[in-house]
Design an enzyme around this catalytic site. Structure first.
Site, PDB file in Angstrom:
ATOM      1  N   HIS A 206       0.800  -1.229   0.000  1.00  0.00           N
ATOM      2  CA  HIS A 206       0.000   0.000   0.000  1.00  0.00           C
ATOM      3  C   HIS A 206       0.830   1.275   0.000  1.00  0.00           C
ATOM      4  CE1 HIS A 206       0.967  -0.512   4.250  1.00  0.00           C
ATOM      5  NE2 HIS A 206       0.809   0.786   4.353  1.00  0.00           N
TER       6      HIS A 206
HETATM    7  C1  UD1 Z   1      -1.593   5.101   6.438  1.00  0.00           C
HETATM    8  C2  UD1 Z   1      -0.235   5.534   6.964  1.00  0.00           C
HETATM    9  C3  UD1 Z   1       0.790   4.450   6.665  1.00  0.00           C
HETATM   10  C4  UD1 Z   1       0.340   3.102   7.187  1.00  0.00           C
HETATM   11  C5  UD1 Z   1      -1.036   2.790   6.631  1.00  0.00           C
HETATM   12  C6  UD1 Z   1      -1.538   1.477   7.166  1.00  0.00           C
HETATM   13  C7  UD1 Z   1       0.243   7.945   6.931  1.00  0.00           C
HETATM   14  C8  UD1 Z   1       0.982   9.013   6.246  1.00  0.00           C
HETATM   15  N1  UD1 Z   1       0.234   6.747   6.323  1.00  0.00           N
HETATM   16  O1  UD1 Z   1      -1.505   5.027   5.023  1.00  0.00           O
HETATM   17  O2  UD1 Z   1       2.007   4.781   7.295  1.00  0.00           O
HETATM   18  O3  UD1 Z   1       1.261   2.122   6.799  1.00  0.00           O
HETATM   19  O4  UD1 Z   1      -1.932   3.843   7.008  1.00  0.00           O
HETATM   20  O5  UD1 Z   1      -2.760   1.128   6.620  1.00  0.00           O
HETATM   21  O6  UD1 Z   1      -0.309   8.160   7.970  1.00  0.00           O
HETATM   22  N2  UD1 Z   1      -9.149   4.705   3.057  1.00  0.00           N
HETATM   23  C9  UD1 Z   1     -10.359   4.045   3.085  1.00  0.00           C
HETATM   24  N3  UD1 Z   1     -10.809   3.592   4.303  1.00  0.00           N
HETATM   25  C10 UD1 Z   1     -10.133   3.780   5.464  1.00  0.00           C
HETATM   26  C11 UD1 Z   1      -8.911   4.475   5.406  1.00  0.00           C
HETATM   27  C12 UD1 Z   1      -8.438   4.920   4.206  1.00  0.00           C
HETATM   28  O7  UD1 Z   1     -10.996   3.843   2.083  1.00  0.00           O
HETATM   29  O8  UD1 Z   1     -10.607   3.328   6.526  1.00  0.00           O
HETATM   30  C13 UD1 Z   1      -8.621   5.145   1.742  1.00  0.00           C
HETATM   31  C14 UD1 Z   1      -8.967   6.572   1.434  1.00  0.00           C
HETATM   32  O9  UD1 Z   1      -9.221   6.652   0.077  1.00  0.00           O
HETATM   33  C15 UD1 Z   1      -7.688   7.314   1.749  1.00  0.00           C
HETATM   34  C16 UD1 Z   1      -6.626   6.285   1.407  1.00  0.00           C
HETATM   35  O10 UD1 Z   1      -7.212   5.020   1.740  1.00  0.00           O
HETATM   36  O11 UD1 Z   1      -7.573   8.475   1.029  1.00  0.00           O
HETATM   37  C17 UD1 Z   1      -5.347   6.459   2.176  1.00  0.00           C
HETATM   38  O12 UD1 Z   1      -5.575   6.495   3.581  1.00  0.00           O
HETATM   39  P1  UD1 Z   1      -4.549   7.283   4.555  1.00  0.00           P
HETATM   40  O13 UD1 Z   1      -4.894   7.069   5.980  1.00  0.00           O
HETATM   41  O14 UD1 Z   1      -4.433   8.691   4.094  1.00  0.00           O
HETATM   42  O15 UD1 Z   1      -3.168   6.615   4.245  1.00  0.00           O
HETATM   43  P2  UD1 Z   1      -2.786   5.068   4.126  1.00  0.00           P
HETATM   44  O16 UD1 Z   1      -2.348   4.819   2.726  1.00  0.00           O
HETATM   45  O17 UD1 Z   1      -3.857   4.210   4.711  1.00  0.00           O
END
Ligand code: UD1
Length: 381
Positions: A206
């Site tokens: 991811h």
């Molecule tokens: C985040 C962390 C990363 C960690 C990862 C574990 C940061 C900078 N990154 O990355 O270090 O390894 O979590 O999972 O904090 N989304 C959903 N549902 C959710 C959460 C997210 O659909 O419950 C989607 C959304 O489109 C969002 C994207 O995933 O924009 C990214 O989520 P985000 O929390 O911004 O970063 P991660 O890639 O999950």
């Protein structure tokens, strides 16, 4: 009673906070408040972990959600600042390196609330990773730097951190793994998926550097596809990866690889039942590199570097980068029984949360005031 406020936000935080919360509760000398920032909000990214890890529901939910880095960090800060003004906790404890960790650290420092960082000192030395920025800033602000391995201590010393702030406690995520491994292995996950122990691989991916660019993503999927000709490859797909998979036109149909199985994200126990019996793990996650070492399963890290070098020097991890040829070659080797063997790093023993609880108690209930720059070394080393 003095109060510790824990901040959790994203999936990898939950398995780190659960054992700390439990250890403090069992000792019964400190009050605790659990704050969920809402960075992760899907049932499969958050709620299931509270159930699996027996973590009580959060006392306070900030509802920050997704957004750009600045938006997400700011939303957590604005809401957490209000909570801190109301609750006035005696210590804020943050874990890991996600945006919620950074946001909470900034709030704690500005509100003059002592800050503890669990998993301090890790460095990839790669500032293109957003987590590296979060680690550096959090460690700079923290009063208590609780490290998982001695390389982290060395990084902190090199950056000029006062020795009295560094506490080598071990890896708290491994506390969760050791607590739940047996229970996880009793689940019928393998039978339900038609898998045989050690005759399948597990993949997670991811990182923005791997999934946000369609060319890199499809190169990696191609490599996984080749590996799936040897054994089934189980790939629970993170929402971020799913988003980019749906957005990009697949240059090569995934249907070509029926045993590359893209499935929904899994809960903690179900996923542990898979990883603990796998023949190989392929990942760009930090935590999974460590779990593979603790489970003694060969691990290939699909990145250029790692902030967790002990998984390479002592553990089962090999950094293979993103070259499909190298990935397939190393996977073939591991799956033929010639994978990397490792051993457990020091203090990955299931006792880390107890050490942390003791440090918090000595900080909050002992005679030393942690705001004194010359306070005694609390870890008794
Ligand atoms: C985040 C962390 C990363 C960690 C990862 C574990 C940061 C900078 N990154 O990355 O270090 O390894 O979590 O999972 O904090 N989304 C959903 N549902 C959710 C959460 C997210 O659909 O419950 C989607 C959304 O489109 C969002 C994207 O995933 O924009 C990214 O989520 P985000 O929390 O911004 O970063 P991660 O890639 O999950």
């Amino acid at each position: 009673m003095k109060t510790v406020l824990h901040v959790v936000g994203a999936r990898p935080n939950f398995m780190k906070v659960a054992p700390i919360y439990r250890a403090i509760a069992e000792r019964g000398r400190l009050q605790q408040i659990l704050v969920h920032t809402g960075q992760h909000y899907d049932v499969k990214m958050s709620d299931v972990f509270f159930t699996d890890l027996k973590l009580p529901p959060p006392d306070i939910h900030l509802g920050a959600g997704s957004g750009s880095h600045a938006e997400q960090t700011a939303k957590v800060m604005v809401e957490l600042e209000k909570v801190c003004a109301g609750e006035r906790p005696d210590l804020i404890s943050v874990v890991g390196d996600v945006n919620s960790t950074l946001a909470a650290s900034l709030v704690a420092a500005k509100a003059l609330i002592p800050l503890a960082h669990v998993e301090a000192g890790l460095r990839s030395n790669d500032r293109t990773m957003p987590e590296e920025i979060n680690r550096i800033v959090t460690d700079r602000l923290a009063d208590f730097l609780l490290t998982p391995s001695t390389d982290a201590d060395e990084n902190l010393r090199r950056e000029g951190v006062d020795e009295a702030r560094i506490f080598f406690v071990g890896n708290v995520m491994i506390d969760s793994l050791l607590t739940f491994r047996e229970r996880a292995q009793k689940l019928p996950t393998l039978a339900q998926m038609g898998l045989l122990p050690r005759r399948y691989a597990v993949c997670t991916m991811h990182r923005p550097s791997n999934v946000d660019d369609p060319e890199t993503l499809y190169d990696l999927l191609g490599a996984l596809g080749e590996i799936s000709r040897i054994v089934p490859v189980i790939f629970p797909v993170h929402p971020r990866t799913r988003k980019f998979l749906s957005a990009a036109d697949a240059p090569r149909p995934l249907a070509e690889f029926p045993e590359l199985r893209l499935i929904d994200p899994m809960g903690y126990l179900e996923f542990l039942s898979l990883t603990s019996q796998a023949g190989l793990i392929l990942t760009d996650s930090g935590g999974l590199q460590e779990e593979a070492t603790a489970l003694d399963v060969p691990c290939l890290t699909l990145r250029k570097n790692t902030e967790r070098p002990v998984t390479v020097t002592l553990g089962t991890n090999i950094i293979v980068g993103t070259d499909p040829g190298r990935i397939v070659a190393e996977a073939t080797k591991a799956l033929s029984g010639n994978g990397k063997k490792g051993r457990l790093p020091d203090r990955w023993d299931g006792r880390t949360a107890a050490r942390i609880a003791e440090i918090f108690e000595r900080a909050l209930l002992g005679s030393a005031s942690i705001s004194e720059p010359d306070r005694p070394r609390l870890n008794g080393a």
